[in-house]
Scaffold this motif. Sequence first.
Motif, PDB file in Angstrom:
ATOM      1  N   PRO A 130      58.812  74.526  11.900  1.00 30.25           N
ATOM      2  CA  PRO A 130      57.700  73.613  11.611  1.00 30.25           C
ATOM      3  C   PRO A 130      56.426  74.293  11.134  1.00 30.25           C
ATOM      4  N   THR A 131      56.160  75.519  11.581  1.00 23.87           N
ATOM      5  CA  THR A 131      54.906  76.168  11.197  1.00 23.87           C
ATOM      6  C   THR A 131      54.880  76.584   9.727  1.00 23.87           C
ATOM      7  N   LEU A 132      55.992  76.444   9.028  1.00 25.15           N
ATOM      8  CA  LEU A 132      56.006  76.675   7.586  1.00 25.15           C
ATOM      9  C   LEU A 132      55.456  75.469   6.816  1.00 25.15           C
ATOM     10  N   TYR A 133      55.276  74.342   7.499  1.00 23.15           N
ATOM     11  CA  TYR A 133      54.669  73.154   6.902  1.00 23.15           C
ATOM     12  C   TYR A 133      53.151  73.346   6.895  1.00 23.15           C
ATOM     13  N   PRO A 134      52.502  73.280   5.755  1.00 29.38           N
ATOM     14  CA  PRO A 134      51.085  73.676   5.662  1.00 29.38           C
ATOM     15  C   PRO A 134      50.099  72.714   6.309  1.00 29.38           C
ATOM     16  N   TYR A 135      50.538  71.500   6.652  1.00 34.58           N
ATOM     17  CA  TYR A 135      49.624  70.516   7.235  1.00 34.58           C
ATOM     18  C   TYR A 135      50.000  70.192   8.682  1.00 34.58           C
ATOM     19  N   ARG A 158      54.747  82.690  13.362  1.00 34.44           N
ATOM     20  CA  ARG A 158      53.493  82.468  12.644  1.00 34.44           C
ATOM     21  C   ARG A 158      52.352  82.232  13.639  1.00 34.44           C
ATOM     22  N   PRO A 159      51.941  83.283  14.322  1.00 40.43           N
ATOM     23  CA  PRO A 159      50.887  83.128  15.334  1.00 40.43           C
ATOM     24  C   PRO A 159      49.576  82.615  14.759  1.00 40.43           C
ATOM     25  N   GLU A 160      49.297  82.923  13.497  1.00 39.86           N
ATOM     26  CA  GLU A 160      48.061  82.457  12.881  1.00 39.86           C
ATOM     27  C   GLU A 160      48.025  80.941  12.758  1.00 39.86           C
ATOM     28  N   VAL A 161      49.187  80.319  12.631  1.00 44.12           N
ATOM     29  CA  VAL A 161      49.275  78.858  12.607  1.00 44.12           C
ATOM     30  C   VAL A 161      49.229  78.302  14.032  1.00 44.12           C
ATOM     31  N   ASN A 187      68.376  87.070  12.670  1.00 46.77           N
ATOM     32  CA  ASN A 187      68.441  87.312  11.227  1.00 46.77           C
ATOM     33  C   ASN A 187      67.159  86.885  10.517  1.00 46.77           C
ATOM     34  N   PRO A 188      66.018  87.460  10.880  1.00 43.78           N
ATOM     35  CA  PRO A 188      64.759  87.064  10.241  1.00 43.78           C
ATOM     36  C   PRO A 188      64.731  87.454   8.774  1.00 43.78           C
ATOM     37  N   SER A 189      63.981  86.688   7.988  1.00 44.71           N
ATOM     38  CA  SER A 189      63.895  86.929   6.547  1.00 44.71           C
ATOM     39  C   SER A 189      63.102  88.184   6.215  1.00 44.71           C
ATOM     40  N   GLN A 190      62.307  88.678   7.172  1.00 40.25           N
ATOM     41  CA  GLN A 190      61.545  89.914   7.007  1.00 40.25           C
ATOM     42  C   GLN A 190      61.256  90.473   8.390  1.00 40.25           C
ATOM     43  N   GLU A 191      60.467  91.535   8.467  1.00 37.46           N
ATOM     44  CA  GLU A 191      60.155  92.141   9.761  1.00 37.46           C
ATOM     45  C   GLU A 191      59.144  91.251  10.493  1.00 37.46           C
ATOM     46  N   LEU A 192      59.627  90.455  11.438  1.00 35.41           N
ATOM     47  CA  LEU A 192      58.786  89.453  12.080  1.00 35.41           C
ATOM     48  C   LEU A 192      58.603  89.677  13.580  1.00 35.41           C
ATOM     49  N   TRP A 193      59.237  90.694  14.150  1.00 32.93           N
ATOM     50  CA  TRP A 193      59.115  90.908  15.591  1.00 32.93           C
ATOM     51  C   TRP A 193      57.666  91.091  16.034  1.00 32.93           C
ATOM     52  N   PRO A 194      56.828  91.843  15.306  1.00 30.79           N
ATOM     53  CA  PRO A 194      55.417  91.935  15.722  1.00 30.79           C
ATOM     54  C   PRO A 194      54.721  90.574  15.773  1.00 30.79           C
ATOM     55  N   LYS A 195      55.101  89.663  14.876  1.00 32.53           N
ATOM     56  CA  LYS A 195      54.536  88.310  14.903  1.00 32.53           C
ATOM     57  C   LYS A 195      54.971  87.565  16.162  1.00 32.53           C
ATOM     58  N   VAL A 196      56.232  87.753  16.548  1.00 26.60           N
ATOM     59  CA  VAL A 196      56.725  87.118  17.774  1.00 26.60           C
ATOM     60  C   VAL A 196      55.923  87.590  18.972  1.00 26.60           C
ATOM     61  N   LEU A 197      55.673  88.888  19.046  1.00 25.59           N
ATOM     62  CA  LEU A 197      54.896  89.430  20.155  1.00 25.59           C
ATOM     63  C   LEU A 197      53.478  88.871  20.159  1.00 25.59           C
ATOM     64  N   GLN A 198      52.874  88.715  18.985  1.00 31.17           N
ATOM     65  CA  GLN A 198      51.536  88.130  18.902  1.00 31.17           C
ATOM     66  C   GLN A 198      51.537  86.689  19.407  1.00 31.17           C
ATOM     67  N   SER A 199      52.571  85.939  19.045  1.00 32.24           N
ATOM     68  CA  SER A 199      52.653  84.541  19.477  1.00 32.24           C
ATOM     69  C   SER A 199      52.807  84.439  20.988  1.00 32.24           C
TER      70      SER A 199
END
Length: 314
Positions: A130-135, A158-161, A187-199
């Motif tokens: 859901p956080t890929l939805y911009p609104y 997406r911790p920023e969202v 199977n993340p599309s890119q290196e996203l583990w640091p984002k998970v930790l931030q969230s």
Amino acid sequence: MRDTMAEKTLARQGYHLVGSGAVKPCLWLNRSLRGGDQCYKHHFYGIASHRCVQMTPTLECNHLCLHCWRPIDDPVPGRKATEPAELLEGILQGQQRFISGYGGSATTDPERLAEARDPKHMAISLMGEPTLYPYLKEFIDLVMKRGMTTFLVSNATRPEVLAELRPTQLYLSLNAPNEEKYRQVCNPSQELWPKVLQSLQLLKERRCRSVIRMTLARGLNMDGIEDYARLIGDAEPDFVELKAYMHLGRSRARLERAAMPQHSEIMALAHSLGELLGYRLEAEVPLSRVALLSRESSPRFIEMELQPDDEERF
């Protein structure tokens, strides 16, 4: 524009596409409308299944989790993000279309059908991230202005969202105890583990009720309980849900049926994790193979609509 094969597949599976998103009635809504049992959200938090709208604002996902049974491996291309008000109206209309089909059935509970026409909860969890939805913030705000509660389920990438959102209850999926296992399981599309930790760190701010959700598959991600406890302990969520992987849908092409744990295995892990965290075992639903851990200070129910015999399940 002609529907793609992926869109036709979703339609056959009962998804009602609404712009960039979709709504779909779940098994538990059907059971509840026929006077039967309700889903774990009812037993854990008091959410009535027949008044719950299961939807997503986007069909996109940045994970391809081994255990996911949704058709996320067939992307639906070129769907522009729908404006929040238009999306909400389309989702609610789609839900009413589903509900109307129960009106002529002798097995429908008339009282629950009347309640279902006035939905009170939106589960933003159908498929995709859901956080890929911009609104998303604007959409959640609109839902809550209607007097509905919102559960948002996110993969925490997406911790920023997430930092801008105020749902009734925020779920973060944690399906691996470390980065290596995360890459294997999700199977993340890119290196996203640091984002998970931030969230996970965001949960400490206590902006809304929070849940860590673990989907566990035998032979895949049921080890490393101490590492799970460290990550969850740092996040300090109100609740932790431990849920068995179910051998359904597209996941059957990735995992064997033997990967589906028994409820007893989930309960053993729940006891171990609860002891490490200092959380109490609050509830369980054996049919769904799910257990709930709770912090001492966390009130559990959002809508007190439990029947007297519901407490006997625990």
